[in-house]
Design an enzyme around this catalytic site. Sequence first.
Site, PDB file in Angstrom:
ATOM      1  N   ASN A 150       0.804  -1.229   0.000  1.00 16.40           N
ATOM      2  CA  ASN A 150       0.000   0.000   0.000  1.00 16.40           C
ATOM      3  C   ASN A 150       0.836   1.278   0.000  1.00 16.40           C
ATOM      4  OD1 ASN A 150       0.773  -0.601   2.643  1.00 16.40           O
ATOM      5  ND2 ASN A 150      -1.032   0.347   3.546  1.00 16.40           N
ATOM      6  N   SER A 176       5.026  -8.588  -3.427  1.00 19.98           N
ATOM      7  CA  SER A 176       5.092  -9.063  -4.807  1.00 19.98           C
ATOM      8  C   SER A 176       4.199  -8.265  -5.746  1.00 19.98           C
ATOM      9  CB  SER A 176       4.704 -10.551  -4.859  1.00 19.98           C
ATOM     10  OG  SER A 176       5.656 -11.345  -4.176  1.00 19.98           O
ATOM     11  N   LYS A 213      12.552  -7.707   1.573  1.00 17.23           N
ATOM     12  CA  LYS A 213      11.571  -8.461   0.779  1.00 17.23           C
ATOM     13  C   LYS A 213      10.365  -7.556   0.561  1.00 17.23           C
ATOM     14  CE  LYS A 213       8.706 -11.632  -0.853  1.00 17.23           C
ATOM     15  NZ  LYS A 213       7.574 -10.699  -1.146  1.00 17.23           N
ATOM     16  N   PRO A 214      10.231  -6.953  -0.643  1.00 16.33           N
ATOM     17  CA  PRO A 214       9.071  -6.100  -0.907  1.00 16.33           C
ATOM     18  C   PRO A 214       7.855  -6.937  -1.290  1.00 16.33           C
ATOM     19  CG  PRO A 214      10.483  -6.152  -2.834  1.00 16.33           C
ATOM     20  CD  PRO A 214      11.158  -7.002  -1.780  1.00 16.33           C
ATOM     21  N   GLY A 256       2.523  -5.028   7.945  1.00 18.94           N
ATOM     22  CA  GLY A 256       1.524  -5.860   7.283  1.00 18.94           C
ATOM     23  C   GLY A 256       0.430  -6.255   8.257  1.00 18.94           C
ATOM     24  N   SER A 257      -0.206  -7.367   7.991  1.00 18.11           N
ATOM     25  CA  SER A 257      -1.348  -7.785   8.799  1.00 18.11           C
ATOM     26  C   SER A 257      -0.915  -8.323  10.155  1.00 18.11           C
ATOM     27  CB  SER A 257      -2.145  -8.869   8.062  1.00 18.11           C
ATOM     28  OG  SER A 257      -1.422 -10.087   8.036  1.00 18.11           O
ATOM     29  N   GLU A 262       4.642  -3.319  12.581  1.00 18.48           N
ATOM     30  CA  GLU A 262       3.606  -2.298  12.364  1.00 18.48           C
ATOM     31  C   GLU A 262       2.472  -3.028  11.682  1.00 18.48           C
ATOM     32  OE1 GLU A 262       1.151  -0.121  10.606  1.00 18.48           O
ATOM     33  OE2 GLU A 262       2.771   0.541   9.286  1.00 18.48           O
ATOM     34  N   LEU A 263       1.404  -3.307  12.445  1.00 16.32           N
ATOM     35  CA  LEU A 263       0.382  -4.248  12.013  1.00 16.32           C
ATOM     36  C   LEU A 263      -0.958  -3.566  11.749  1.00 16.32           C
ATOM     37  CD1 LEU A 263       1.389  -7.059  14.541  1.00 16.32           C
ATOM     38  CD2 LEU A 263       2.236  -6.666  12.216  1.00 16.32           C
ATOM     39  N   GLU A 268     -10.843  -4.596  10.033  1.00 16.78           N
ATOM     40  CA  GLU A 268     -10.302  -3.544   9.181  1.00 16.78           C
ATOM     41  C   GLU A 268     -10.782  -3.775   7.746  1.00 16.78           C
ATOM     42  OE1 GLU A 268      -5.940  -1.421   8.767  1.00 16.78           O
ATOM     43  OE2 GLU A 268      -6.020  -3.600   8.881  1.00 16.78           O
ATOM     44  N   CYS A 328      -3.124   1.677   6.829  1.00 13.11           N
ATOM     45  CA  CYS A 328      -3.282   1.062   8.145  1.00 13.11           C
ATOM     46  C   CYS A 328      -3.805   2.049   9.181  1.00 13.11           C
ATOM     47  CB  CYS A 328      -1.964   0.458   8.609  1.00 13.11           C
ATOM     48  SG  CYS A 328      -0.587   1.610   8.570  1.00 13.11           S
TER      49      CYS A 328
END
Length: 482
Positions: free
Chosen positions: A157, A183, A180-181, A233-234, A255-256, A386, A289
């Site tokens: 995002n 995909s 690791k970005p 991410g999640s 950071e979730l 969310e 987020c």
Amino acid sequence: MKLNDSNLFRQQALINGEWLDANNGEAIDVTNPANGDKLGSVPKMGADETRAAIDAANRALPAWRALTAKERATILRNWFNLMMEHQDDLARLMTLEQGKPLAEAKGEISYAASFIEWFAEEGKRIYGDTIPGHQADKRLIVIKQPIGVTAAITPWNFPAAMITRKAGPALAAGCTMVLKPASQTPFSALALAELAIRAGVPAGVFNVVTGSAGAVGNELTSNPLVRKLSFTGSTEIGRQLMEQCAKDIKKVSLELGGNAPFIVFDDADLDKAVEGALASKFRNAGQTCVCANRLYVQDGVYDRFAEKLQQAVSKLHIGDGLDNGVTIGPLIDEKAVAKVEEHIADALEKGARVVCGGKAHERGGNFFQPTILVDVPANAKVSKEETFGPLAPLFRFKDEADVIAQANDTEFGLAAYFYARDLSRVFRVGEALEYGIVGINTGIISNEVAPFGGIKASGLGREGSKYGIEDYLEIKYMCIGL
């Protein structure tokens, strides 16, 4: 792909300063979420390539951490300057792979670059301590040292800013990194890596591995050379990564997910509250987020606020992010669209009403109408989950105690917002909300100088600010006998 600098469009991963394909030759296609067109592909790497990147980062570590903070800052400043010089190309690349409007993408590039600039300077201010001795013949000294090889896993995002918010403090502290970005949006990461090389970042200091999330992630969490992992991410994936990192006692920053409340009290400036709601809820099509997920409006101003918000939302322009005047682009994929539809259907079944939008956009594909729901009940899914889409559900509340209880009734604790004029209320509510970040009379809260992060199930650690570099440092105490 039309860029002013075609070399920014990279379709290989970066390991030890070399652009490489996957060992098995496999690749992952990357598509434009606005039209489904294939943009290109990146290597589908796995554990072996990730291990090679970690080894390269480990070999590069001694020389990088041996540089003075000023020497590292000079290189990072070069990286910042190059990002700003190539802002238009980086923004176009981002819009093509992520979908956000070009103006938002340009804003993100500036935001992303700000972390490199900020931490280039913060690296010069990694101070230690001299502690008064407990005995006359002892001297106690505290120093801070780079933690070592670090790993970062970033989301789709914000495909540039979430990278620099991690790489900036890591490199400034004297650490090396394997990234690791996501995909869905790897080209932004690879373009930043190309600029890092041009800036003078030595081979192995910053590596980018594209490919299988499971295979790459497992190596990053299990390899003992990696001493810290940072993930955005999640919450579900964050829990898994934290469990995997526990085996080696790796330091973890997470950071979730969020479930941000946006509260409008009856003494609020409603026009400013609507402006803030637009910025917080519909930026990036609601795929942030920290975006407002639950809008609580006090009874006395509920109807007026709903009407004003509806008028403002009706003026939003949906379309391809590269088109002029577009303010909302597509969602990232079909799953994202389905999640919005699920939350709307559930709320309607439980008594809510649609006053704006409510269905897929006529353009089809991943486009969805900005939606407002009113009279949403507390048991609706959208109050607990969310959404990550352009859905604004409006809940009613009676008084301060009522809304604080509702706002805090969640496992998440990333961001919250409220609008009020009474100064006493500002302090009471600001301190009572159980969130790491609270926006008061503003819908925009993110910047490089303030600490970003959540509490509860929304994560661990802080990014940005003077605190952000601490997560990449170890504290060492030295006791000296005279």
